[in-house]
Design an enzyme around this catalytic site. Structure first.
Site, PDB file in Angstrom:
ATOM      1  N   CYS A   8       0.823  -1.212   0.000  1.00  0.00           N
ATOM      2  CA  CYS A   8       0.000   0.000   0.000  1.00  0.00           C
ATOM      3  C   CYS A   8       0.858   1.263   0.000  1.00  0.00           C
ATOM      4  O   CYS A   8       2.025   1.245   0.408  1.00  0.00           O
ATOM      5  CB  CYS A   8      -0.918  -0.002   1.220  1.00  0.00           C
ATOM      6  SG  CYS A   8      -2.260   1.197   1.118  1.00  0.00           S
ATOM      7  N   ASP A 127      -5.404  -3.554  11.768  1.00  0.00           N
ATOM      8  CA  ASP A 127      -4.251  -2.658  11.835  1.00  0.00           C
ATOM      9  C   ASP A 127      -4.057  -2.213  13.275  1.00  0.00           C
ATOM     10  O   ASP A 127      -4.905  -2.443  14.144  1.00  0.00           O
ATOM     11  CB  ASP A 127      -4.496  -1.447  10.915  1.00  0.00           C
ATOM     12  CG  ASP A 127      -3.211  -0.735  10.516  1.00  0.00           C
ATOM     13  OD1 ASP A 127      -2.124  -1.089  11.029  1.00  0.00           O
ATOM     14  OD2 ASP A 127      -3.285   0.189   9.683  1.00  0.00           O
TER      15      ASP A 127
END
Length: 206
Positions: A8, A127
């Protein structure tokens, strides 16, 4: 089953092309102005233009106005949306696109309840929690917090790197790993050797 890899926070087309050649499954583009990895629609178009077939493009948004998401979708071929803020299930369903809901992990998070709310998600991305930052911190979290009976694909993020990728696969057995800062030379600038090492470690472990 093979563990998928998403990298990402691309800001340069050459980095995305290098990742594709290394065998990445998906690249993430950040459409969030407060992120150092934020890209404009024009830059995102440059990046996606160089990608070969079978590399998915994930667009990351944080509590975005629907018109902004629609503007991006009108110009960029996004395969999957990733919502990293406080979006409700209804917010995530507005765009008739597969979506991933990011969950910031800390004690007390009930993943069974969350997956019931976002039952139509293409995956849950777990996360690290930070009170002021919506992901991309480079910090990990205690994987022992991952409890419950998850039926949705689990995408593990937060503090991943070539050094702990194999352990993450062995201990968590996720559907995919999502890495950003752990394969960078600088914010938004990917390091080809680190990306190669990350993908190699996962492939050797799966």
């Amino acid at each position: 089953m093979r563990t998928r890899v998403k990298i990402c926070g691309f800001t340069r087309a050459e980095d995305a092309l290098a990742a594709a050649r290394l065998g990445v499954d998906a690249i993430g583009l950040v459409f969030y102005s407060q992120s150092p990895r934020n890209v404009s629609i024009a830059r995102a178009a440059e990046i996606t233009r160089v990608l070969p077939a079978f590399v998915s493009v994930v667009g990351l948004f944080v509590d975005a106005e629907p018109d902004w998401v629609r503007d991006v979708l009108a110009e960029i071929n996004i395969d999957c949306l990733q919502f990293h803020g406080n979006e409700s299930p209804e917010d995530c369903r507005l765009y008739a696109k597969p979506y991933i809901k990011a969950i910031r992990m800390r004690p007390g998070v009930d993943l069974d309840d969350i997956q019931a709310q976002y039952a139509d998600a293409a995956g849950l991305l777990l996360d690290a929690y930070h009170s002021d930052v919506q992901g991309g911190t480079g910090n990990g979290f205690d994987w022992e917090l991952i409890t419950g009976n998850l039926s949705l694909p689990l995408i593990l993020a937060g503090g991943l790197s070539p050094e702990n990728a194999a352990l993450a696969v062995q201990q968590v057995r996720p559907y995919a790993l999502d890495v950003s800062s752990g394969v960078e030379a600088g914010k938004g600038i990917k390091d080809a050797e680190k990306m190669a090492a990350f993908i190699r470690k996962i492939n050797q472990t799966t």
